[in-house]
Design a protein around this motif. Structure first.
Motif, PDB file in Angstrom:
ATOM      1  N   ASN A 280       0.820  -1.211   0.000  1.00 49.93           N
ATOM      2  CA  ASN A 280       0.000   0.000   0.000  1.00 49.93           C
ATOM      3  C   ASN A 280       0.855   1.263   0.000  1.00 49.93           C
ATOM      4  N   ASP A 281       1.941   1.248   0.780  1.00 49.53           N
ATOM      5  CA  ASP A 281       2.836   2.408   0.814  1.00 49.53           C
ATOM      6  C   ASP A 281       3.411   2.703  -0.566  1.00 49.53           C
ATOM      7  N   ARG A 282       3.583   1.663  -1.338  1.00 44.21           N
ATOM      8  CA  ARG A 282       4.148   1.799  -2.689  1.00 44.21           C
ATOM      9  C   ARG A 282       3.341   2.766  -3.550  1.00 44.21           C
ATOM     10  N   TYR A 283       2.051   2.910  -3.246  1.00 32.86           N
ATOM     11  CA  TYR A 283       1.172   3.710  -4.102  1.00 32.86           C
ATOM     12  C   TYR A 283       0.757   5.050  -3.488  1.00 32.86           C
TER      13      TYR A 283
ATOM     14  N   CYS B 115      -9.364   5.328   0.656  1.00 30.53           N
ATOM     15  CA  CYS B 115      -9.542   3.988   1.227  1.00 30.53           C
ATOM     16  C   CYS B 115      -8.383   3.136   0.736  1.00 30.53           C
ATOM     17  N   LEU B 116      -7.448   2.826   1.596  1.00 28.05           N
ATOM     18  CA  LEU B 116      -6.298   2.027   1.203  1.00 28.05           C
ATOM     19  C   LEU B 116      -6.466   0.597   1.700  1.00 28.05           C
TER      20      LEU B 116
ATOM     21  N   VAL C  75      11.766  -9.632  -5.796  1.00 32.06           N
ATOM     22  CA  VAL C  75      12.975  -8.813  -5.938  1.00 32.06           C
ATOM     23  C   VAL C  75      12.872  -7.538  -5.101  1.00 32.06           C
ATOM     24  N   THR C  76      11.696  -6.910  -5.126  1.00 31.27           N
ATOM     25  CA  THR C  76      11.503  -5.666  -4.379  1.00 31.27           C
ATOM     26  C   THR C  76      11.613  -5.905  -2.880  1.00 31.27           C
ATOM     27  N   ARG C  77      11.003  -6.984  -2.401  1.00 29.37           N
ATOM     28  CA  ARG C  77      11.096  -7.313  -0.970  1.00 29.37           C
ATOM     29  C   ARG C  77      12.543  -7.563  -0.556  1.00 29.37           C
TER      30      ARG C  77
ATOM     31  N   ARG D 245      -6.006  -1.386 -13.320  1.00 31.36           N
ATOM     32  CA  ARG D 245      -5.247  -2.408 -12.602  1.00 31.36           C
ATOM     33  C   ARG D 245      -3.883  -1.853 -12.211  1.00 31.36           C
ATOM     34  N   LEU D 246      -3.398  -2.312 -11.075  1.00 36.09           N
ATOM     35  CA  LEU D 246      -2.058  -1.980 -10.634  1.00 36.09           C
ATOM     36  C   LEU D 246      -1.309  -3.277 -10.339  1.00 36.09           C
ATOM     37  N   LEU D 247       0.003  -3.186 -10.315  1.00 34.21           N
ATOM     38  CA  LEU D 247       0.793  -4.336  -9.934  1.00 34.21           C
ATOM     39  C   LEU D 247       0.599  -4.602  -8.435  1.00 34.21           C
ATOM     40  N   PHE D 248       1.027  -5.739  -7.968  1.00 32.71           N
ATOM     41  CA  PHE D 248       0.935  -6.122  -6.566  1.00 32.71           C
ATOM     42  C   PHE D 248      -0.511  -6.313  -6.115  1.00 32.71           C
ATOM     43  N   TRP D 249      -1.319  -6.883  -6.996  1.00 31.31           N
ATOM     44  CA  TRP D 249      -2.683  -7.316  -6.638  1.00 31.31           C
ATOM     45  C   TRP D 249      -3.557  -6.163  -6.141  1.00 31.31           C
TER      46      TRP D 249
END
Length: 210
Positions: A6-9, A93-94, A144-146, A196-200
């Motif tokens: 969520n922080d990613r966005y 709403c995150l 990879v990001t994690r 749509r966004l990445l990461f579900w």
């Protein structure tokens, strides 16, 4: 892991804000990271979450803010609260809308002032081949990001102000597929956009044109 989807966005969500934003409502605020970012932009923020533990952590983390505005954190279920109609310039709403009936968006829609914006960073389950294709793309990027964030966290440990270790909001698995979200939003939020966004995740934006 320190990486949070969520922080990613956050930056993407902040770009949806109306130019003259004075009041905001953050629904399902958790420990308040996004609410504090909003308040840091000189916005009066009301932040609501049904988890007492998360709200207690959000308040504790906000005590160290020495300048600017501080969010007003409130323990409560937004489906049971009476929100002022036509009041907020921005409602966020995150990863929280799937914790409540989707038609709650009508209450949030009605709480927007003229020109106000509702943004939903939502989660959805994989139900179609397109969903699975996006998921397959996200899995290696996520890994990879994690790993990168974990390495950075060892080099530069996370500050106490992040709130990651203070509390974790309850997690529910999303059940409404994306095609159904589109169908219901078409009725309840006319003129909305959804991508749509990445990461579900998906981003739904509704602008009050009245």
């Amino acid at each position: 892991m320190p990486f949070d989807h969520n922080d990613r966005y956050h930056r993407l969500l902040l770009r949806q804000m109306p130019r003259s934003c004075g009041t905001a409502l953050d629904v399902g605020c958790g420990t308040g990271r996004f609410a504090r970012r909003l308040a840091g932009l000189n916005v009066e923020v009301r932040a609501v979450d049904p988890s007492e533990e998360a709200i207690a952590a959000a308040r504790a983390l906000s005590e160290g803010i020495s300048s600017g505005m501080v969010p007003r954190f409130e323990h409560g279920d937004v489906t049971e609260l009476e929100l002022p109609k036509g009041h907020y310039d921005f409602i966020s709403c995150l990863a929280s809308i799937h914790h409540m009936p989707f038609d709650t968006v009508t209450t949030l829609r009605d709480a927007l002032g003229p020109g106000g914006v509702l943004v939903i960073l939502g989660c959805h389950p994989e139900k179609t081949w397109v969903d699975w294709a996006w998921s397959l793309t996200a899995v290696p990027v996520n890994a990879v990001t994690r790993l990168a964030f974990a390495l950075m966290d060892k080099i530069r440990p996370t500050s106490a102000g992040s709130g990651r270790d203070l509390a974790r909001a309850p997690v529910a698995q999303p059940t409404m597929p994306l095609f159904q979200i589109r169908q219901e939003a078409a009725v309840l939020l006319p003129g909305f956009t959804l991508r749509r966004l990445l990461f579900w995740r998906y981003l739904l934006v509704f602008r009050n044109s009245s």
